[in-house]
Design an enzyme around this catalytic site. Sequence first.
Site, short mmCIF file in Angstrom:
data_model
loop_
_atom_site.label_atom_id
_atom_site.label_comp_id
_atom_site.label_asym_id
_atom_site.label_seq_id
_atom_site.Cartn_x
_atom_site.Cartn_y
_atom_site.Cartn_z
N GLN A 31 0.45 -1.24 -0.26
CA GLN A 31 -0.23 -0.12 -0.20
C GLN A 31 0.58 1.48 0.09
OE1 GLN A 31 -1.98 -0.83 3.62
NE2 GLN A 31 -0.18 -1.30 4.32
N ASP A 86 0.34 -0.10 13.85
CA ASP A 86 0.75 0.40 14.58
C ASP A 86 1.37 0.76 15.45
OD1 ASP A 86 -1.82 1.68 16.08
OD2 ASP A 86 -2.47 1.66 13.83
N ASP A 155 -8.07 -5.58 13.67
CA ASP A 155 -7.40 -3.83 13.38
C ASP A 155 -7.11 -3.34 11.83
OD1 ASP A 155 -6.62 -1.28 13.24
OD2 ASP A 155 -4.99 -1.77 14.75
N SER A 156 -8.35 -3.27 11.37
CA SER A 156 -8.14 -3.38 9.45
C SER A 156 -7.92 -2.19 9.20
CB SER A 156 -8.84 -4.52 8.90
OG SER A 156 -10.14 -3.90 8.76
N THR A 157 -7.60 -1.61 7.73
CA THR A 157 -7.80 -0.68 6.99
C THR A 157 -9.30 -0.93 6.51
OG1 THR A 157 -7.23 -1.46 4.78
CG2 THR A 157 -5.53 -0.11 6.26
N PRO A 162 -5.09 -4.39 0.68
CA PRO A 162 -4.91 -5.84 1.25
C PRO A 162 -6.08 -6.34 2.18
CG PRO A 162 -3.45 -4.45 2.13
CD PRO A 162 -3.64 -3.65 0.70
#
Lengths: 275, 275
Positions: A31, A86, A155-157, A162
């Site tokens: 990304q 993060d 805890d994804s985008t 992806p």
Amino acid sequence: MELWYTEKQTERFGITAKIKRTLHTEKTEFQQLDMIETEEFGNMLVLDGMVMTTEKDEFVYHEMVAHVPLFTHPNPKHVLVVGGGDGGVIREVLKHPSVEKATLVEIDGKVVEYSKKYLPTIAGALDDERVDVQIADGFMHIAKSENEYDVIMVDSTEPVGPAVKLFEKGFYEGISKALKEDGVFVAQTDNPWFQQDLIRNVYSDIKEIFPITRVYTANIPTYPSGLWTFTIGSKTKDPLEVSEDRFHDIETKYYTKDLHKAAFALPKFVADLLK
Amino acid sequence: MELWYTEKQTERFGITAKIKRTLHTEKTEFQQLDMIETEEFGNMLVLDGMVMTTEKDEFVYHEMVAHVPLFTHPNPKHVLVVGGGDGGVIREVLKHPSVEKATLVEIDGKVVEYSKKYLPTIAGALDDERVDVQIADGFMHIAKSENEYDVIMVDSTEPVGPAVKLFEKGFYEGISKALKEDGVFVAQTDNPWFQQDLIRNVYSDIKEIFPITRVYTANIPTYPSGLWTFTIGSKTKDPLEVSEDRFHDIETKYYTKDLHKAAFALPKFVADLLK
């Protein structure tokens, strides 16, 4: 010269933040990764053009992902975080003394690397000895896990790049298998103003797999609409029936014992989405 | 050509909305008034460069200003709205059958005029026979009222321009006098991310005047941070102790009986502001 970061959160609406400088920009294997220093929100991690976290408001998301399922489970020992490179969710997980091991499976090692460098108050906990950081595909990790975790947090985008697979029903089935019998699972499920179909579909999928499925919300200023939803799926434990003596004091800036329950009182138009 | 409306909500952060066209723009006697047609939020009223209301998300603010104090009062008959020239609060007030008269005191007649023209679903209720619209100074109206209202709602702009006086302690003292003995008052009190001093000061002032003072929140996407606070002051009635049989069904899109209570469960950093 004034520099402003502008994110179109929809085709027709967005946020704009004055920045001091760009700290890092890179097209990783997975990304586009940008780290910028904003004046209002401090350092900000942006993936594929979407704000992931900022120093000023990160505590809301990280506390609300972590503490609601962790207090719902009676005695969480082994916790898995899918994504979350993060480190913010891990930091909150470690506030629970029952947790013996917290595994983080993040697909993009660059997120971990640059979070440690530019978001140290968020990522610092990744070096704790209870934490096992694996740079790997969370979907594959779930597929090969069985009866292993007490709590799993996704805890994804957003479901682009992806993370697309992390919003599919097969993934939630894998999570159910990867959890122990009294396991609890939570996923971030976007906002109810601009992503109504997504919330409806994800809720419907999770509800078919988990006997107890509930949605709660939190206010995150740098996320679209400022209102974020989380969907919790559980085999036996109801987040609304946590006994008073289960709660213990932890240091937070957003989560409270009262808010644990109140966050499930949904605005009517959100509740209507789930019918 | 693409046109975007950008509002700096602080010196360093803002929102931006794609617009179809400007419907009206005028410097009134009191403020700059702009009405624009946005793609995401429908028609939008902007006063002195700040979004006041939009067709898409107006229901949150208007329902939460109106229904929390109206259900807190056991039998509201005479209601005063200070400001609120767009008519949205009045529309919600009229959903309560006990209300015999709703007085609106708006300083700027142009707000009423252009809301009726461009925001008919919001302002339509202003023509109801129970409504008395007065184009006048709300501060002066309060100063001359005594023991008159069951519920007073302050639906002001930010504390700039004509609304500055509506955030002063003397104004709240006037409201206490203008209310009947079991009266209830509510004011919009801005957001806790960028306006912490304001919330702290207003809460402290109101608390010195009203025996029962409480703060609640709601999510409004087009307002700074997406999280808005409301401060309720009451002489005898506690918004957290409304009996179950007081609630009756009303048509809403945000407010629910459960949310009435849950909205008072504050994020910890907001509760800490009030200590």
